[in-house]
Enzyme design. Structure first.
Site, short mmCIF file in Angstrom:
data_model
loop_
_atom_site.label_atom_id
_atom_site.label_comp_id
_atom_site.label_asym_id
_atom_site.label_seq_id
_atom_site.Cartn_x
_atom_site.Cartn_y
_atom_site.Cartn_z
N ASP A 278 38.02 -20.03 20.38
CA ASP A 278 38.83 -20.06 19.21
C ASP A 278 40.20 -19.58 19.24
O ASP A 278 40.85 -19.30 20.31
CB ASP A 278 37.94 -18.97 18.26
CG ASP A 278 38.07 -19.11 16.65
OD1 ASP A 278 39.06 -19.87 16.29
OD2 ASP A 278 37.39 -18.35 15.96
C1 BGC Z 1 38.67 -20.01 13.06
C2 BGC Z 1 37.99 -21.31 13.35
C3 BGC Z 1 39.09 -22.34 13.03
C4 BGC Z 1 40.20 -22.10 13.92
C5 BGC Z 1 41.35 -23.36 13.79
C6 BGC Z 1 39.97 -19.58 13.43
O1 BGC Z 1 40.83 -18.76 13.03
O2 BGC Z 1 37.89 -18.80 13.27
O3 BGC Z 1 36.69 -21.34 12.83
O4 BGC Z 1 38.35 -23.67 13.66
O5 BGC Z 1 40.94 -20.80 13.46
O6 BGC Z 1 41.73 -23.09 12.39
#
Ligand code: BGC
Length: 674
Positions: A240
């Site tokens: 993530d």
């Molecule tokens: C989120 C993800 C997301 C990623 C990219 C993170 O803060 O938890 O679900 O895909 O950011 O934006």
């Protein structure tokens, strides 16, 4: 190397097998190039290796439609939020949704969509409840398999997230979810496992939080042992965004983190060199991680001629119609006294439309699932379209034939949003006052909830004759809501999550230890999540899991089992007769639950193991068939760390919700082969 010369290299030959191509390209990489491929660039891309013609692999959010940038420069179709899609209980619609978002990713020239999000809805307070599908592992699994298959049919990678146990936003970067092995296996893992074994998901996103003390991105047990070795995952794990902030380089390499996003941190070249110097064995893990990423690059066609990959399309009328159809099928009718709904336009002169959410555009905000659609029809706009030249829209309930009140939450912080959990289980106090005032002025009041998670209704539900849960219903949401209100669509959505009366009824809310925790959050309820808890503890929910009304009625009769005894590895056929006993066409979601009344371990009173969506004309009758497999009877035995089925009697229950069970029967399981 010139382009023409590169075209002659073996890995460019699409007639070779996937693994041959992966090996050939892999063998040409220098160590430094392997390091380079292991971390991202500019938020959504991998680094290019020009020497070998390895282009950027591009990935965009998110679960409700593609969002390639934060400025809205490239609008995309905005679909209903995942909880609304889950309320359709319709894997086919989920598959079509998967195809549609992949087509949009493809049209934008990217390769992966950062979706679906399938964390179990453990608490209604989680800020991302709207972004996830359900509290139930079986429903979760059926839907994720459909979405992943849909996405990958377009040679776009799905990225199933957030693995695992990211069930709250509070302290998400530091908290450790303390979960038993049984709860992992029975509740939190099944959909992730099915995404691998039934849909061959090409990518997984590791979670921010720790699981049992170890961060997701460096959790060897979670990634290498479970996902890869046990489940047979052949794709790659991406972190993530910034989830590696507190992790160690060696741990991530060993665990199997192929790609660190959005940029270099633990995978800085110096740190990687050090990790390999200290432990030469780490190279074999790194090699595996890189091969996994290359494999997916080939799968999405990064090295293939454009004529070999699907073309893609964006913002088509078909995608917009699909967004509307999912909303029409996902909206849930919670209450409808005296058949106040549907409203017949020919029988009224005016409607009062009120409430803060009548003009709400739900695509904007909310965190990474935010969208920039080319347009979004609000609830009021949807109503106006239907009422045009027929019925007047006013704003005074006391002068109206019917009042419709659009209340709920939005994606502001502490409502239904990423980073933070909800602050309150109740509607904002102004909204509660508005509901009470409106219904006093006009008893014919319909409350439409535009929100993405359960909220308390005890302060007003008794007084209000009709309630609709409309979720965040996508760019065509306003039209879909109007379709349901005026009866052009007969509602068929069912809740994918229990709506408790009080937050304290909810299994995660026993103490601050169980939610929100501090350094650790203890999942003390174990497998008793959602209706498994309410059932077993005999707590009456406000609206149960699987619940939803229709404008017609259905009669359940005649449960039949094709045998009394089920042997190991056998199958048991169950059928019932379902009749539409009302006066309009409608669809019912028939649910099959199983229970093992006598067991050596505590088991839930019932567990969902099948469902069918059936459409019937008035008076039409049909036989609805299910098949029970022996694995549907199993529990995870922590003593042997294996799934186990105990001999004896099992109950099969057929219902229109987890509480409204209409038919029951019994069979015996015998642990012998057929
Ligand atoms: C989120 C993800 C997301 C990623 C990219 C993170 O803060 O938890 O679900 O895909 O950011 O934006």
């Amino acid at each position: 190397m010139e382009k023409e010369d590169r075209a002659l290299l073996s890995f460019m030959n699409s007639n070779l097998s996937l693994e041959e191509r992966v090996e050939d390209l892999f063998s040409r990489l220098t160590l430094e190039e392997k390091f380079k491929l292991s971390s991202g660039r500019l938020m959504w891309y991998t680094r290019k290796i020009k020497r070998l013609g390895i282009d950027s692999f591009a990935m965009y959010d998110g679960p409700h439609g593609v969002r390639p940038d934060y400025e809205g420069k490239n609008p995309c179709t905005y679909f209903p939020s995942a909880i609304c899609r889950a309320a359709t209980w319709d894997p086919e619609l989920s598959e079509q949704f998967g195809i549609a978002i992949a087509e949009e990713v493809r049209e934008l020239g990217a390769h992966m969509i950062l979706a679906p999000g399938i964390n179990i809805q453990r608490t209604p307070m989680c800020g991302r409840t709207f972004e996830y599908q359900t509290e139930d592992p079986y429903l979760n699994k059926e839907l994720v398999v459909a979405v992943v298959k849909g996405i990958q049919s377009q040679r776009i990678a799905a990225c199933v997230k957030h693995f695992a146990c990211n069930n709250q936003e509070t302290n998400r970067f530091t908290v450790s979810s303390e979960v038993s092995e049984r709860a992992l296996e029975e509740i939190y893992f099944p959909a992730f496992k099915a995404a691998v074994q039934d849909a061959d998901a090409w990518s997984f996103m590791s979670c921010y939080n720790k699981l049992n003390g170890i961060y997701g991105s460096e959790n060897y047990y979670l990634l290498r042992e479970t996902l890869m070795n046990k489940w047979g995952f052949r794709g790659f794990v991406v972190s993530d965004w910034n989830a590696t902030a507190f992790t160690a380089t060696e741990g991530c390499i060993k665990a199997g983190l192929s790609l660190e996003m959005p940029t270099r941190n633990v995978y800085k070249i110096k740190k990687m060199e050090k990790a390999l110097d200290e432990e030469p064995d780490n190279l074999k893990f790194l090699n595996d991680n890189v091969r996994r990423l290359l494999r997916v690059m080939f799968l999405v066609g990064l090295f293939d001629d454009k004529s070999l990959v699907p073309k893609g399309s964006r913002n088509t009328p078909e995608h917009q119609m699909l967004a509307r159809k999912i909303a029409q099928n996902g909206i849930v009718l919670l209450k409808n006294e005296n058949k106040l709904l549907p409203i017949k336009l020919s029988e009224i002169r005016n409607i009062a439309v009120l409430g803060p959410n009548k003009d709400l555009k739900t695509s904007l905000n909310g965190g990474s699932s935010q969208n920039f659609p080319p347009y979004e029809i609000t609830a009021l706009e949807g109503l106006k379209e239907k009422c045009k030249n027929k019925v007047k829209i006013i704003n005074s309930p006391s002068d109206s034939d019917v009042s419709i009140l659009f209340v709920g939450l939005n994606h502001e912080e502490y409502m239904d949003a990423e980073h933070v959990d909800k602050k309150s289980f109740k509607l904002p106090i102004d909204q509660v006052k508005l509901i009470n005032k409106t219904v006093t002025e006009n008893p014919n009041t319909i409350v439409v909830l535009i929100s993405g998670s359960p909220i308390s209704m005890v302060d007003w539900i008794e007084k209000v004759p009709a309630v609709i849960q409309a979720w965040y219903a996508g760019m065509e949401g306003g039209r879909a809501i109007a379709d349901v209100i005026f009866g052009d669509v007969n509602p068929s959505g069912k809740l994918p999550i229990t709506f408790p009366k009080e937050l304290s009824d909810s299994p995660a809310h026993k103490s601050t230890k169980t939610y929100p925790g501090d350094e650790k959050v203890y999942y003390d309820e174990g497998i008793f999540v959602g209706y498994r808890h309410f059932d077993t503890k005999h707590i009456e929910p406000l609206f149960p899991f699987g619940y939803g009304l229709s404008y017609t009625q259905f009669t359940y009769e005649n449960i039949k089992l094709n045998k009394e005894k089920l042997m190991r590895d056998g199958l048991l056929d169950v059928s019932i007769d379902l009749t539409n006993s009302g006066t309009v066409e409608g669809s019912e979601i028939v649910q099959l639950y199983i229970s093992d009344p006598i067991s050596s371990v505590n088991r839930p009173l019932k567990e969902l193991k099948g469902f069918r969506k059936v459409k019937l004309e008035p008076s039409e009758k049909t036989q609805v068939k299910f098949q029970i497999k022996t694995e549907d009877l199993a529990f995870f035995d922590e003593n042997s760390s294996e799934w186990k089925i105990e001999e004896g009697k099992f109950k099969v229950m057929i219902g229109s919700s987890s509480v409204d069970i209409h038919l029951e029967s019994e069979f015996e399981y015998i642990d012998k082969e057929n």
